[in-house]
Design a protein around this motif. Structure first.
Motif, mmCIF file in Angstrom:
data_model
loop_
_atom_site.group_PDB
_atom_site.id
_atom_site.type_symbol
_atom_site.label_atom_id
_atom_site.label_comp_id
_atom_site.label_asym_id
_atom_site.label_seq_id
_atom_site.Cartn_x
_atom_site.Cartn_y
_atom_site.Cartn_z
ATOM 1 N N MET A 150 -4.870 10.015 -2.241
ATOM 2 C CA MET A 150 -5.525 8.758 -2.617
ATOM 3 C C MET A 150 -4.966 7.587 -1.807
ATOM 4 S SD MET A 150 -5.968 6.945 -6.318
ATOM 5 C CE MET A 150 -4.348 6.293 -6.635
ATOM 6 N N TYR A 151 -5.864 6.780 -1.259
ATOM 7 C CA TYR A 151 -5.443 5.519 -0.639
ATOM 8 C C TYR A 151 -5.569 4.446 -1.717
ATOM 9 C CZ TYR A 151 -4.573 1.908 2.768
ATOM 10 O OH TYR A 151 -4.000 0.858 3.454
ATOM 11 N N SER A 152 -4.419 4.030 -2.245
ATOM 12 C CA SER A 152 -4.422 3.141 -3.409
ATOM 13 C C SER A 152 -4.090 1.703 -3.013
ATOM 14 C CB SER A 152 -3.367 3.629 -4.408
ATOM 15 O OG SER A 152 -2.081 3.436 -3.850
ATOM 16 N N GLY A 153 -4.168 0.825 -4.002
ATOM 17 C CA GLY A 153 -3.758 -0.559 -3.789
ATOM 18 C C GLY A 153 -2.302 -0.629 -3.357
ATOM 19 N N ALA A 154 -1.472 0.266 -3.891
ATOM 20 C CA ALA A 154 -0.052 0.277 -3.507
ATOM 21 C C ALA A 154 0.097 0.596 -2.019
ATOM 22 C CB ALA A 154 0.707 1.293 -4.360
ATOM 23 N N HIS A 156 -14.531 10.994 -6.304
ATOM 24 C CA HIS A 156 -13.070 10.890 -6.307
ATOM 25 C C HIS A 156 -12.611 9.641 -7.069
ATOM 26 C CE1 HIS A 156 -9.235 9.387 -4.618
ATOM 27 N NE2 HIS A 156 -8.874 10.640 -4.829
ATOM 28 N N SER A 157 -13.248 8.490 -6.769
ATOM 29 C CA SER A 157 -12.864 7.238 -7.452
ATOM 30 C C SER A 157 -13.009 7.383 -8.963
ATOM 31 C CB SER A 157 -13.742 6.077 -6.987
ATOM 32 O OG SER A 157 -13.536 5.801 -5.635
ATOM 33 N N GLU A 164 -2.155 0.014 0.325
ATOM 34 C CA GLU A 164 -2.649 -1.128 1.094
ATOM 35 C C GLU A 164 -1.607 -2.251 1.114
ATOM 36 O OE1 GLU A 164 -4.925 -1.474 3.138
ATOM 37 O OE2 GLU A 164 -5.544 -3.566 3.235
ATOM 38 N N LEU A 165 -0.911 -2.438 -0.012
ATOM 39 C CA LEU A 165 0.155 -3.441 -0.054
ATOM 40 C C LEU A 165 1.238 -3.134 0.962
ATOM 41 C CD1 LEU A 165 0.645 -3.978 -3.857
ATOM 42 C CD2 LEU A 165 0.360 -5.800 -2.185
ATOM 43 N N VAL A 184 -10.255 9.612 -10.548
ATOM 44 C CA VAL A 184 -8.939 8.989 -10.703
ATOM 45 C C VAL A 184 -8.852 8.286 -12.061
ATOM 46 C CG1 VAL A 184 -7.416 7.184 -9.792
ATOM 47 C CG2 VAL A 184 -8.552 8.767 -8.217
ATOM 48 N N SER A 228 -8.472 9.609 1.006
ATOM 49 C CA SER A 228 -9.632 9.228 0.180
ATOM 50 C C SER A 228 -10.429 8.082 0.794
ATOM 51 C CB SER A 228 -9.182 8.840 -1.235
ATOM 52 O OG SER A 228 -8.406 7.660 -1.200
ATOM 53 N N LEU A 229 -9.786 7.251 1.604
ATOM 54 C CA LEU A 229 -10.484 6.109 2.199
ATOM 55 C C LEU A 229 -11.267 6.512 3.440
ATOM 56 C CD1 LEU A 229 -10.695 2.880 2.079
ATOM 57 C CD2 LEU A 229 -8.997 2.927 3.904
#
Lengths: 299, 155
Positions: B140-144, B15-16, B146-147, B19, B3-4
Motif C-alpha cells: 500500500m502507498y499510504s499517506g505515511a 484495494h482502497s 507520501e509524508l 483497506v 498500490s499507487l
C-alpha cells in the motif's frame, strides 16, 4: 490549636483540594485542526472531552495561506494537532515551526493509513498523488479511525470513548454512502464526467464512477491555452456529459468548457470553507451526494 | 505491486475499499470475537463486499471467508474475491495474519492479488506458498509513505 480552628483548617484544606481536583478534572486537552473535515471528524470523536482549536480562520482559502501571529499563538497552546500533511494544509508546518513546537507537538497525520490514489484523468501516464482524501466517504472513515486511535494514545483514559464514537460516526458516513448507492442503482453505468480540479477522485472512486478528465493541471492553476484545447478535445473524445465545478473557487473556466463542449455543469463542495462545525462534513457531503445523484438522474 | 503505480483502475478501487474493510473487520472481530462472513459484510454495507454499483462496476467479485483464525490459537483469516468480469482485473485475497482475540493492532493486514481473476482459494497462506501459486502482495502507498517522500524533498 483549638478544636474550632482545626475544623476550619480542615474544611479549608478540603475546599482547596476539592477545587484543585475540579480544575484538574476540567482541564481539557487542546487538539488543533487545519481543515474543516478534520474539525467535524474530531468533534464527533471527542464530544466534549477535548477542546478543538481550528488553527486558521474558517473563511480563508487554505491554498497558499500565509500564517499570522494569531495562528502561531494558537498553535503554541496545543496538546495535539490533526493535519492532512500531504497537501492543502502546507501552511501548518510554518506555523508549528514559528510556534517553537516542531519537536514537541504530537502530530496526527489523518491519512497515514489511507491508500492514496493518483489524480484522475489522462496525464500522459504520470501518477501524481491526490491529497484530497478528506472529500470522500470510505477515505473519511479510515481517517476517523486513524484519528480516534491516535487521540486514544494521547489521552488513554478516554481511548475507548473515542474509539466507540469513531465507530458510530464511521457507521453514519457509511450509511450516507449506501443511501447514495441505492439512489443511483439504476443510473451511472455509462456516466462520463469531468471535474474542474482533482478534488473528487476519492469520492468518485468510492462510488464506482470514473473521472474522464480533470481541467486544472494543479489546484487553483488555470490551464494554458494549449492544455485547455487538449482537455476540450479529451472531453469530446470521451463523450463527457457532465462537468463538476468547485463551489468555493469560481471563475469563468467552467462556462468556457460548457460553451465549447455542451457539458452540463454542476458544483460540488470541497468542504474547506466557512464556519467550523461538527456537522459540516456530513451536511456538505450529503449536498454533494444530492448533486451527484441529480447529475446522474438528469443524464 | 505498488498500490499507487501498479494497479489498474478496477484493482485500485477494490484495494482502497479493502483497506478500509480490513479496519472494519478487525473492529467487528474485536467486538464480537468472530469473523464476519462475506454476506454479513454485504448486509453491513461494507465495500467492496456490499453489492452496490461499486461492486457491479468493478466486476461483481464473488467474496468468501475462506479461513478463520482459531479463537484460542490464532492463525490467519482470509477473504477471497474472485470471478471478476472486468477485463484485466485481478482476484483478491485479504489476509489477517496470526490474529488473536484482543490484539487487533499488533497484527498485520495483507492484500494479495492474482492476475487470473478465477484464481481459486490457496491451500496455504504463507507468503512463499502464495508467491509460488502466482499471488503477489500489494504494497500500500499510504499517506505515511507520501509524508516520508515529501520530507525527503524538503529543503
Amino acid at each position: 490549636m483549638s478544636r474550632k480552628f482545626a475544623t476550619l483548617l480542615s474544611l479549608l484544606v478540603c475546599a482547596f483540594f476539592g477545587l484543585a481536583g475540579q480544575a484538574f478534572a476540567q482541564k481539557k486537552l487542546r487538539v488543533g485542526v487545519t481543515l474543516h473535515p478534520y474539525y467535524s471528524f474530531v468533534a464527533n470523536i471527542v464530544g466534549d472531552r477535548m477542546e478543538i482549536v481550528p488553527v486558521i480562520p474558517g473563511e480563508v482559502n487554505p491554498h497558499g495561506y500565509e500564517p499570522g501571529p494569531d495562528d502561531i499563538k494558537r498553535a503554541s497552546t496545543l496538546d495535539a494537532l490533526v493535519v492532512n500533511g500531504i497537501g492543502h494544509d502546507e501552511f501548518i508546518f510554518k506555523i508549528v515551526e514559528a510556534a517553537g513546537r516542531k519537536d514537541n507537538l504530537p502530530m496526527i497525520y489523518a491519512n497515514a493509513s489511507v491508500a492514496l490514489i493518483p489524480i484522475g484523468g489522462e496525464r500522459n501516464g504520470e501518477k501524481i498523488v491526490n491529497p484530497h482524501t478528506f472529500v470522500s466517504t470510505n477515505g473519511a472513515i479510515q481517517q476517523v479511525y486513524e484519528i480516534a486511535r491516535r487521540l486514544g494514545e494521547i489521552d488513554p483514559p478516554n481511548a475507548t470513548f473515542y474509539r466507540n464514537n469513531g465507530r458510530d460516526y464511521g457507521t453514519r458516513i457509511r450509511r450516507l454512502r449506501a443511501d447514495f448507492m441505492q439512489r443511483i442503482a439504476s443510473h451511472g453505468k455509462d456516466f462520463r464526467a469531468a471535474t474542474m480540479h482533482a478534488g473528487y477522485d476519492y469520492l468518485f472512486q468510492e462510488f464506482g464512477l470514473r473521472v474522464a478528465a480533470v481541467i486544472e493541471p494543479r489546484h487553483g492553476v488555470s490551464p494554458t491555452a494549449r492544455q485547455l484545447a487538449q482537455t476540450l478535445e479529451d472531453i469530446r473524445a470521451a463523450k463527457v456529459q457532465v462537468l463538476f465545478a468547485e463551489q468555493y473557487f469560481g471563475g469563468n473556466l467552467a462556462e468556457t468548457v460548457r460553451r465549447e463542449t455542451g457539458v452540463r455543469v454542476y458544483t460540488l463542495s470541497h468542504i474547506t470553507d466557512g464556519p467550523f462545525t461538527a456537522d459540516k462534513f456530513e451536511r456538505e457531503m450529503r449536498e454533494n451526494i444530492d448533486t451527484l445523484a441529480r447529475a446522474l438522474e438528469e443524464q | 505491486m505498488n498500490s499507487l503505480t501498479s494497479l489498474n483502475e478496477d484493482d485500485q478501487a477494490i484495494h482502497s475499499a479493502l483497506v478500509v474493510a480490513g479496519e472494519e473487520i478487525g473492529y467487528l472481530n474485536q467486538d464480537f470475537g468472530d469473523w464476519p462472513k462475506a454476506q454479513e459484510l454485504d448486509e453491513l454495507l461494507i465495500a467492496p463486499f456490499y453489492k452496490d454499483q461499486f461492486w457491479s462496476q468493478h466486476g461483481e467479485l464473488n467474496w468468501d471467508l475462506i479461513r478463520a483464525a482459531d479463537y484460542n490459537h490464532g492463525g490467519d483469516t482470509g477473504y477471497l474475491g474472485n470471478g471478476g468480469k472486468q477485463t484485466g482485473q485481478s482476484a483478491f485475497l485479504l489476509l489477517f495474519r496470526h490474529r488473536h482475540v484482543g490484539a487487533t493492532y499488533a497484527n498485520q493486514i495483507d492484500v494479495w492479488i492474482h492476475r487470473d481473476p478465477a484464481a481459486s482459494r490457496p491451500t496455504e497462506t504463507k507468503a512463499e506458498s502464495l508467491v509460488a501459486a502466482g499471488w503477489r502482495q500489494v504494497v500500500m502507498y499510504s499517506g505515511a509513505d507520501e509524508l516520508e517522500r515529501l520530507k525527503g524533498k524538503a529543503p
